[in-house]
Design an enzyme around this catalytic site. Structure first.
Site, short mmCIF file in Angstrom:
data_model
loop_
_atom_site.label_atom_id
_atom_site.label_comp_id
_atom_site.label_asym_id
_atom_site.label_seq_id
_atom_site.Cartn_x
_atom_site.Cartn_y
_atom_site.Cartn_z
N GLN A 74 -7.09 15.35 3.47
CA GLN A 74 -6.44 14.56 2.43
C GLN A 74 -7.26 14.47 1.14
OE1 GLN A 74 -5.91 10.04 2.81
NE2 GLN A 74 -3.83 10.82 2.84
N ARG A 105 -2.41 11.40 5.99
CA ARG A 105 -2.58 10.04 6.51
C ARG A 105 -2.08 9.01 5.51
NH1 ARG A 105 -6.15 6.19 5.62
NH2 ARG A 105 -7.85 7.42 4.73
N PHE A 110 0.86 -1.19 0.00
CA PHE A 110 0.00 0.00 0.00
C PHE A 110 0.89 1.23 0.00
CE2 PHE A 110 -4.35 1.51 0.92
CZ PHE A 110 -5.07 0.44 0.41
N ARG A 133 -0.19 9.64 -0.53
CA ARG A 133 -1.32 10.18 -1.29
C ARG A 133 -1.15 11.65 -1.67
NH1 ARG A 133 -6.12 7.12 2.12
NH2 ARG A 133 -5.71 5.07 1.21
N HIS A 167 -7.41 12.12 -1.93
CA HIS A 167 -6.95 10.83 -2.41
C HIS A 167 -6.70 10.95 -3.92
CE1 HIS A 167 -6.83 6.58 -3.36
NE2 HIS A 167 -6.91 6.27 -2.08
N HIS A 202 -11.02 13.31 0.61
CA HIS A 202 -11.15 11.96 1.16
C HIS A 202 -11.18 11.87 2.68
CE1 HIS A 202 -10.95 7.64 1.10
NE2 HIS A 202 -9.78 7.60 1.70
N LEU A 214 -14.13 6.42 -4.67
CA LEU A 214 -12.77 5.97 -4.38
C LEU A 214 -12.36 4.76 -5.20
CD1 LEU A 214 -10.34 6.34 -2.45
CD2 LEU A 214 -11.43 4.69 -0.95
N GLU A 245 -6.05 2.41 -3.26
CA GLU A 245 -4.62 2.31 -3.46
C GLU A 245 -4.20 0.86 -3.68
OE1 GLU A 245 -3.11 5.47 -0.91
OE2 GLU A 245 -1.78 3.93 -0.14
#
Lengths: 594, 234
Positions: free
Chosen positions: A237, A406, A117, A283, A239, A364, A249, A252
């Site tokens: 954030q 994050r 990830f 991200r 994404h 996100h 979404l 990832e």
């Protein structure tokens, strides 16, 4: 008629953090969960790719590596003592979920399967490490279902479709919450010794978002309205991979399985921005790269999106170039990413097994929120003084473990680890605390505001105000920011707040399921949080993680290794201080390169 | 394109029974979701229109509705699936078999009562190992389909047996039970099968396949129910 209930512990929100807290609190004390949705509708259920924990099931891994990756991902704004708690307890938390029956995918040996990830690395080789424990691409769904199931098993008391609109204070002591029962429109008072907010994020502040319609930050807004500070609100954030125009979404995990980003020239542009881990960089790094590519005219057909390609031919070509022996088949993609394929096929008519997906960055996740310590206790100032009986966990809280950005998978870790800690802490607190008496007519103020909204007959519909807010936030307080735009956003927000207060228009005058009224209420929450977000962003004159300024493009550790604390003063003005220093244990800030 | 949304409306504070109202929408795109159109009606024309929704991409299970007579999630039903040309009508009604509370909102409590009746939770009281319980990939795969369920009630509210008799636990509850009955780690198979072998259990399924057609998560619901019937017979 206003009904009054009494519980030792009241948990507001029925997503992952709230349910985890409920499981633990209900073992010791009389507990209720109040949720504006049926709990299984909560947004935890949309998390896809995995929950990070250094189990080391497939290769060497250590929680200290996870901690370093989290700190680096946070652009060194996370509090490192809290990060250590997060990453250490992640391991045990994942085993606990498995023991509750969570159907993780398995390795050939029958252990929990793990995948790479973004930003998760082997700290020796700096290569991606398989750390995200997954259940297909519906890991969040499985966590939400499993926790809800265990709550049913343990007979947790739920108030479903009760929308909490206020917190009752006796002086400066919280002593309960007030909720609207959506089915009747009646107010309910919940008198409690301890209150935990687990109300999730506020992605609906932005035009393009992965977030559900219901993610409007109600709990966070209530805390602000009751005079308490919010922390690090400038950090939100984006994404990198949302479905073009819709914002849905795309995990990832797609890149974890080998998916690659391409610009309109067919270039693998992440090689330029993150030479070592390329498409698996953090991200914020990738979202900025996509914006820069689009700005240079390198979007697909010159438009504002790029391609994410997980077709086996492409994935295998790049695996071979990287000297890896692993290869993927169409069947692998189908079984590991079934929901992603379904989204693309349904909403785009695109089959990701055969062609690339059009993607753009999407709002996100809130890194900031209600400030807490590692026991989920809400703190009222930079010194860490707690508000007795008040707790927060999950996305609405700011511990801070995510800092300025994050890391993927850490939201799920956060809600399990700190939901659990919150549940334990509030049960302990309740055993030794008495009920703080309710003040007289505690619902008076909020009842008047709800009545004002229900009968509002101006000209401004909530949907119109909300759309304007979302556009302003997306244009001026998005992936890239500068003073001029942010000042414009603050002006826009103040104008919208004035219209909300003076010129609101509601059609539905009823009481039963008046969603017209409740959507307006949610807009009020969003306006609060927009104001704090834009103002905190304006004050931070540096670039760090998710807060990227064109007019202050460098990170400034001398001045800004500090958290922001934003508070509404008695006159209604937002005041921001930066007295709270980042806690550094063993990871000294250094340049962040992927 | 232009779309007329024909929506069943019911306001419990003023109406004695439901009626239909039509709303005309211009500049509709073929890839718009029915949920997008419902939102346009609510946000642009009539704020009193009431429905449940949240994630808007088929994961949370809030917005199961009858769309042109078929149970679907409004957020997963696209306009192009209902209308072929440049103009057309889409009819939207609440799901059947549950009491309508307002417009497209039905009473979900009986549905969740049935859900709770099948012990929809993992049971294993043996001391847990220090790490994970091991499970083979094949054993994990055995119950994969049922784990996709989002409790939207599209299946149960499409079932003629459920319409005829609301005491039937319904397909969704059976899917939930299946998910645990075929999980090698779980220990309460016998108790769940006992619930499902009662008069209100799996035998009420007449294999009409409506549930399988309705499931927005492509769960082969009828097949899972058949597997439960087999398991009861063992």
């Amino acid at each position: 008629m206003t009904q009054t209930h009494q519980f030792d512990a009241v948990i507001v929100g029925g997503g992952g953090a709230g349910l985890m807290a409920a499981l633990y609190a209900s073992r010791g004390v009389k507990t209720a969960v109040i949720s504006k949705l049926y709990p299984t509708r909560s947004h935890t259920g949309t998390a896809q790719g995995g929950i990070g924990a250094a189990l080391g099931n497939l290769e060497e891994d250590h929680w200290e590596w996870h901690a370093f990756d989290t700190v680096k991902g946070s652009d060194y704004l996370a509090d490192q003592d809290a990060v250590e708690v997060l990453c250490k307890e992640a391991i045990d938390a994942v085993y606990e979920l498995e023991h509750m029956g969570l159907p993780f995918d398995r390795t050939p040996e029958g252990k929990i399967s793990q995948r790479p990830f973004g930003g998760h690395t082997n700290n020796d080789t700096h290569k991606p490490v398989r750390r995200a424990c997954h259940a297909a691409d519906r890991t969040g769904h499985m966590i939400l279902q499993t926790l809800y199931q265990q709550c049913i098993k343990n007979d947790v008391k739920f108030f479903d479709e009760f929308h909490v609109v206020d917190m009752i204070m006796n002086g400066d002591k919280p002593c309960g919450v007030i909720a609207v029962e959506l089915a009747t429109g009646e107010l309910h008072i919940f008198h409690a010794k301890a209150i935990l907010y687990a109300t999730g994020g506020w992605g609906k502040l932005w035009e393009i978002t992965s977030n559900a319609h219901t993610l409007t930050g109600d709990g966070t807004s209530i805390v602000l309205r009751r005079g308490l500070p919010l922390e690090d609100m400038e950090f939100f954030q984006f994404h990198p991979t949302g479905i073009y125009r819709l914002g849905i979404l795309i995990t990832e995990g797609v890149r974890g399985e080998g998916g690659i980003l391409f610009n309109g020239k067919g270039e693998r542009f992440m090689e330029k921005y993150a030479p070592t881990i390329k498409d698996l960089a953090s991200r914020d790094v990738i979202s900025r790269a996509i914006y820069l590519e689009i700005r240079e005219g390198n979007g697909i057909n010159g438009k504002n999106y790029v391609h994410l390609d997980v077709t086996p031919a492409t994935v295998n070509k790049y695996l071979e170039m990287a000297g890896e022996t692993r290869r993927v088949t169409a069947h692998d993609i189908e079984t590991k990413l079934p929901d992603i394929l379904d989204f693309c096929r349904v909403y785009l008519g695109v089959d990701p097994v055969k062609e690339p997906m059009p993607i753009q960055p999407t709002a996100h996740y809130a890194m900031g929120g209600i400030p807490t310590n590692v026991n989920a206790e809400v703190i009222r100032d930079a010194k860490g003084n707690v508000v007795p009986g008040l707790y927060a966990a999950g996305e609405c809280a700011c511990v801070s473990v995510h800092g300025a950005n994050r890391l993927g998978t850490n939201s799920l870790v956060d809600l399990v680890v700190f939901g659990r800690r919150g549940g334990v802490a509030m049960a302990d607190y309740c055993k030794n605390a008495d009920f703080v008496p309710l003040p007289k007519n505690p619902e008076k103020e909020v009842a008047a505001e709800i009545e004002r909204i229900r009968t509002a007959n101006g000209n401004s519909k909530p949907a119109e105000l909300r759309a304007k807010l979302q556009k302003s936030m997306f244009d001026y307080v998005g992936v890239f920011r500068e003073a001029k735009g942010m000042k414009q956003a603050v002006d826009d927000i103040h104008e919208l707040q004035a219209r909300f207060a003076k010129d609101l228009r509601i059609d539905d005058r009823g009481r039963i399921f008046n969603s017209d009224m409740m959507e307006a209420w949610e807009l009020g929450s969003l306006l609060d949080l927009a104001e704090v977000t834009a103002m905190a962003a304006l004050e931070r004159t540096e670039s760090r993680g998710g807060h990227a300024r064109e007019d202050y493009s460098k990170r400034d550790d001398k001045k800004w290794l500090r958290h922001s604390m934003s508070q509404r003063d008695a006159t209604g003005k937002i005041k921001i201080n930066h007295d709270k220093k980042v806690v550094i244990t063993k990871y000294q800030p250094k340049e962040r390169v992927y | 394109m232009e779309v007329t949304l024909r929506i069943q409306r019911f306001n419990p504070e003023t109406d004695t029974k439901p009626h239909f109202e039509s709303y005309h929408l211009k500049d509709v795109e073929r890839v718009d979701r029915v949920l997008d159109l419902l939102h346009r009606v609510k946000w642009e024309q009539d704020g009193t229109l009431t429905l449940r929704r949240s994630c808007a991409h088929g994961v949370c299970g809030s917005d199961a509705m009858r769309i042109n007579g078929e149970n679907k999630l409004a957020c997963k039903a696209l306009v192009k699936d209902s209308i072929k040309g440049e103009k057309g009508t889409i009819q939207v009604e609440p799901i059947l078999g549950m009491k309508v509370l307002k417009d497209l909102i039905v009473d979900m409590e009986p549905f969740f009562d049935h859900y709770r009746s099948v012990m929809p939770y993992f049971v294993n009281d043996e001391p847990a190992p220090e790490k994970e319980r091991l499970q083979s990939q094949a054993d994990r795969e055995r119950f994969d389909q049922g784990t996709k369920c989002i409790l939207c009630a599209a299946c149960t509210s499409s079932c003629p047996s459920f319409w005829a008799n609301g005491t039937y636990v319904g397909p969704a509850a059976i899917v939930q039970a299946h998910r645990f009955i075929f999980d090698t780690r779980d220990k309460a198979k016998r108790e769940r099968l006992a619930v499902l072998s009662e008069e209100t259990g799996a035998w009420r399924c007449r294999t009409v396949f409506n549930c399988t057609s309705a499931c927005p998560r492509d769960i082969p619901v009828t097949q899972l129910i058949a597997e439960i019937k087999n398991e009861i017979g063992r």
